[in-house]
Every structure is written in C-alpha cells, then in structure tokens.
Design a protein around this motif. Sequence first.
Motif, PDB file in Angstrom:
ATOM      1  N   ALA A  27       0.830  -1.203   0.000  1.00  0.00           N
ATOM      2  CA  ALA A  27       0.000   0.000   0.000  1.00  0.00           C
ATOM      3  C   ALA A  27       0.867   1.258   0.000  1.00  0.00           C
ATOM      4  O   ALA A  27       0.590   2.219  -0.720  1.00  0.00           O
ATOM      5  CB  ALA A  27      -0.927  -0.016   1.211  1.00  0.00           C
ATOM      6  N   LYS A  28       1.927   1.243   0.791  1.00  0.00           N
ATOM      7  CA  LYS A  28       2.822   2.399   0.868  1.00  0.00           C
ATOM      8  C   LYS A  28       3.479   2.672  -0.480  1.00  0.00           C
ATOM      9  O   LYS A  28       3.670   3.833  -0.870  1.00  0.00           O
ATOM     10  CB  LYS A  28       3.885   2.146   1.938  1.00  0.00           C
ATOM     11  CG  LYS A  28       4.821   3.330   2.160  1.00  0.00           C
ATOM     12  CD  LYS A  28       5.823   3.034   3.273  1.00  0.00           C
ATOM     13  CE  LYS A  28       6.745   4.220   3.506  1.00  0.00           C
ATOM     14  NZ  LYS A  28       7.739   3.945   4.579  1.00  0.00           N
ATOM     15  N   ALA A  29       3.806   1.608  -1.210  1.00  0.00           N
ATOM     16  CA  ALA A  29       4.425   1.778  -2.531  1.00  0.00           C
ATOM     17  C   ALA A  29       3.492   2.495  -3.498  1.00  0.00           C
ATOM     18  O   ALA A  29       3.944   3.123  -4.461  1.00  0.00           O
ATOM     19  CB  ALA A  29       4.818   0.415  -3.097  1.00  0.00           C
ATOM     20  N   ARG A  63      -5.314   0.426   5.794  1.00  0.00           N
ATOM     21  CA  ARG A  63      -6.199   0.599   6.949  1.00  0.00           C
ATOM     22  C   ARG A  63      -7.322  -0.425   6.999  1.00  0.00           C
ATOM     23  O   ARG A  63      -7.705  -0.862   8.070  1.00  0.00           O
ATOM     24  CB  ARG A  63      -6.842   1.987   6.921  1.00  0.00           C
ATOM     25  CG  ARG A  63      -5.900   3.132   7.182  1.00  0.00           C
ATOM     26  CD  ARG A  63      -6.679   4.329   7.714  1.00  0.00           C
ATOM     27  NE  ARG A  63      -5.862   5.530   7.669  1.00  0.00           N
ATOM     28  CZ  ARG A  63      -6.035   6.514   6.808  1.00  0.00           C
ATOM     29  NH1 ARG A  63      -6.976   6.422   5.897  1.00  0.00           N
ATOM     30  NH2 ARG A  63      -5.264   7.579   6.833  1.00  0.00           N
ATOM     31  N   SER A  64      -7.883  -0.760   5.845  1.00  0.00           N
ATOM     32  CA  SER A  64      -9.116  -1.529   5.839  1.00  0.00           C
ATOM     33  C   SER A  64      -9.003  -2.758   4.953  1.00  0.00           C
ATOM     34  O   SER A  64      -8.136  -2.845   4.080  1.00  0.00           O
ATOM     35  CB  SER A  64     -10.281  -0.651   5.351  1.00  0.00           C
ATOM     36  OG  SER A  64     -10.388   0.520   6.121  1.00  0.00           O
ATOM     37  N   ARG A 113     -10.501   0.076  20.616  1.00  0.00           N
ATOM     38  CA  ARG A 113     -10.933  -1.190  19.995  1.00  0.00           C
ATOM     39  C   ARG A 113     -10.987  -1.025  18.480  1.00  0.00           C
ATOM     40  O   ARG A 113     -10.538  -1.886  17.723  1.00  0.00           O
ATOM     41  CB  ARG A 113     -12.293  -1.623  20.547  1.00  0.00           C
ATOM     42  CG  ARG A 113     -12.796  -2.956  19.955  1.00  0.00           C
ATOM     43  CD  ARG A 113     -11.749  -4.035  20.119  1.00  0.00           C
ATOM     44  NE  ARG A 113     -12.184  -5.332  19.632  1.00  0.00           N
ATOM     45  CZ  ARG A 113     -11.383  -6.351  19.426  1.00  0.00           C
ATOM     46  NH1 ARG A 113     -10.077  -6.211  19.650  1.00  0.00           N
ATOM     47  NH2 ARG A 113     -11.837  -7.510  19.004  1.00  0.00           N
ATOM     48  N   MET A 114     -11.551   0.091  18.023  1.00  0.00           N
ATOM     49  CA  MET A 114     -11.603   0.355  16.589  1.00  0.00           C
ATOM     50  C   MET A 114     -10.200   0.433  16.000  1.00  0.00           C
ATOM     51  O   MET A 114      -9.933  -0.078  14.908  1.00  0.00           O
ATOM     52  CB  MET A 114     -12.366   1.661  16.341  1.00  0.00           C
ATOM     53  CG  MET A 114     -12.574   2.044  14.888  1.00  0.00           C
ATOM     54  SD  MET A 114     -11.135   2.810  14.119  1.00  0.00           S
ATOM     55  CE  MET A 114     -10.888   4.214  15.191  1.00  0.00           C
ATOM     56  N   LEU A 115      -9.272   1.033  16.757  1.00  0.00           N
ATOM     57  CA  LEU A 115      -7.906   1.202  16.275  1.00  0.00           C
ATOM     58  C   LEU A 115      -7.232  -0.152  16.051  1.00  0.00           C
ATOM     59  O   LEU A 115      -6.500  -0.335  15.076  1.00  0.00           O
ATOM     60  CB  LEU A 115      -7.114   2.028  17.291  1.00  0.00           C
ATOM     61  CG  LEU A 115      -5.895   2.811  16.795  1.00  0.00           C
ATOM     62  CD1 LEU A 115      -6.277   3.760  15.688  1.00  0.00           C
ATOM     63  CD2 LEU A 115      -5.270   3.581  17.959  1.00  0.00           C
ATOM     64  N   THR A 116      -7.483  -1.111  16.940  1.00  0.00           N
ATOM     65  CA  THR A 116      -6.844  -2.422  16.810  1.00  0.00           C
ATOM     66  C   THR A 116      -7.415  -3.233  15.655  1.00  0.00           C
ATOM     67  O   THR A 116      -6.815  -4.231  15.255  1.00  0.00           O
ATOM     68  CB  THR A 116      -6.995  -3.241  18.110  1.00  0.00           C
ATOM     69  OG1 THR A 116      -8.392  -3.431  18.394  1.00  0.00           O
ATOM     70  CG2 THR A 116      -6.326  -2.537  19.274  1.00  0.00           C
ATOM     71  N   LEU A 117      -8.559  -2.827  15.120  1.00  0.00           N
ATOM     72  CA  LEU A 117      -9.175  -3.567  14.022  1.00  0.00           C
ATOM     73  C   LEU A 117      -8.789  -3.020  12.656  1.00  0.00           C
ATOM     74  O   LEU A 117      -9.325  -3.449  11.642  1.00  0.00           O
ATOM     75  CB  LEU A 117     -10.709  -3.540  14.162  1.00  0.00           C
ATOM     76  CG  LEU A 117     -11.272  -4.183  15.430  1.00  0.00           C
ATOM     77  CD1 LEU A 117     -12.791  -3.987  15.491  1.00  0.00           C
ATOM     78  CD2 LEU A 117     -10.926  -5.662  15.492  1.00  0.00           C
ATOM     79  N   ASN A 118      -7.852  -2.039  12.625  1.00  0.00           N
ATOM     80  CA  ASN A 118      -7.502  -1.383  11.368  1.00  0.00           C
ATOM     81  C   ASN A 118      -6.203  -1.864  10.745  1.00  0.00           C
ATOM     82  O   ASN A 118      -5.754  -1.296   9.758  1.00  0.00           O
ATOM     83  CB  ASN A 118      -7.435   0.140  11.563  1.00  0.00           C
ATOM     84  CG  ASN A 118      -8.765   0.805  11.273  1.00  0.00           C
ATOM     85  OD1 ASN A 118      -9.017   1.224  10.144  1.00  0.00           O
ATOM     86  ND2 ASN A 118      -9.628   0.878  12.271  1.00  0.00           N
TER      87      ASN A 118
END
Length: 337
Positions: free
Chosen positions: A64-66, A72-73, A290-295
């Motif tokens: 993704a970075k490339a 994220r998703s 919790r949302m952050l750990t699911l990303n």
Amino acid sequence: KTQSDAPASESRVDLWFFWSSKCPHCKEAHPHIEQLGRETPWLNLHSLRVDGQPENIAVYQEKAKALGQDARSVPAFIFCGNMIVGWDGNGGVLELLQNGLEACRQGGNQNPGGSPVSEAMVLPILGEIDPSAWSLPLFTVVIAGLDSFNPCAFFVLLFLLSLMVHARSRSHMVIIGSLFILVSGIVYFTALAAWLNLFTLVGHLPVVTLVAGLIAIAIALINIKDYFWFKRGVTLSITDENRGKLMRRMRGLLTTGSMPAMLAATLSLAVVANLYELLCTAGFPMVYTRMLTLNGLGTLEHYLYLLLYNLVYIVPLLLIMILFVITLGQRKLQENE
C-alpha cells in the motif's frame, strides 16, 4: 481450465487479496475472489489473511505504501499499480477487478477507472454517510473532540484556577495550569495505551468488540441518567467524598509557599484527580482503541494516533486556562454552570 493449462506466452497478472476472518465483507468477497482465481488461468492470486498474521500485515503495508496509500481496511485488492478497498453486494467491485485485471494483461490502461467501494450507512440527522470518506485521522479528531468535553476534568481545573486567582499572578496560573494539563494528558495517554494493549492481546474476537460496545452503551445511559436525575442511583461522576479530598488538596497548594513545593503538590493533585476522572469518560477511549486495533496498523501508528487523540483532548482544558489567565477570573461561575 487450470493455470497449468495456460499457454506460456500468456502474460500473467498478480492479484493480492488481503482479508480478515472476522470481516463480514471479506467473507462475502472470499468465494467470488477464489472463483475468479480458479477461472482465470493467467491470474496469480495471492490470498493473505491479516488478522493474527503480522507478516501478512507487513506485506499489506509495504504494498500500500508503494502506491501512496494507507493499509487501513479490508478487504483490499492490489494489482498493477492499483488498490481497491471494500466490497459491495451488487458485483460492482468484482466487475471493477475483472476489467482492471484484463486491461493490465493486455498492457493497456492499467487503471480500472473506479474508486474504493463501500456500503453507505443512513444515520439519524446526519443522513447518508460513506465510511470510506471518514478517514482515521478525522475519526480520531471527532471522537477525541467529543471526549474532551469532560465535566469532571473541567471541574477540577476550574476550581484549581479559581483558587490561583487569589494570588493575582498570571505567571503562577500559567505554570500550575500547564503542569496540571500536561499530567492530565500523560495519565489519559497511559489509560488509552492500556486499553489498546488489552485489545491487541485479545485479538479480533467478535465477542470482545460486542462486550466493549455494550459497556460503552451502559456508560452512556448512566451519564444520560445523571443529566436528568443527578446523584440518584449509580453514577460515574466524582463522588462528594472524593470531591472534598480534591478540594482540600487544591486549597493546600496556596499554603505551600515555594514554587517547587507548589509544583510537587500540583503533580500529585493532577495524578489523583485524573484517576478519579477516568470513570467519567471510559466509554470513548474503550470504543476508539478497539476500533484502532481492528484497522491493521503497526505499533508506531497506533501510538501516533493515541498522541493525536490526547492533543485534541487537552484543547478545551488549554482554552479554559487561557481564559482564566486573561481575565483573572473576573466573573464568578455559578454551581449549575
């Protein structure tokens, strides 16, 4: 026709499919993508699960970075310099993939001419919301902004600054107020980090997300109850006993005399006060982390987002301090305020 039957002269195309076993859209996409891999002899399908697989997360982030994108998703599809995130139930993403892969194989325009697809949600008052349009930084600012209006934290800082007004020293108010806010931010950051590490440890178990959501709803209902029936029944606000202890500590600041002693007393006060305050606003940090750990983010990104959250959280406290310093508390606040 299998991949081994494909003519050697045919150009082959790589499709990277990143998914999570706990993601409903991933489960829906999975059979379609697997079928696409079986029925397309020139396609090299790389199907990588990201939950519980840090090496696959690293691959996702690198690819993704490339492309100048954020990992994220899920579900996410990367091929020929393109990245598509999301899935719909109408075949739009699948058609987008098929057209883009075929164009890539033919050596033509490798851009499938589409954008990430996600299902919009219809919310009361706000109307239709597309989750893909709400980036994680914006979501962080919104949630932290809501969390920052913490009546418990406001009460302690307002009372502390109102006592400092009697000293008629703006420099003292700035020093004491800034130290209190700094320590408040550090304590809150520590609490957020504790939630984050707990959720990282338990992984993507749906029951954990469900329990966190139910606890957050319970906290919300208790706080709503307090608005209409204050001090009746269960409450998460600072108790009268603890409020009295805090007031005595704050009044003690004025009798310390020297600035080092005053700073030490402020440091102690800030730690104790923020420990009392954590229950006032436990719901937002729990839901956010919790949302952050699911990303599917890395450790550094997690803590950078926690830092952003804390910076937003202390903004109202800074504004309160600045207002007091400018006016020296000329207007007395009433109890209902």
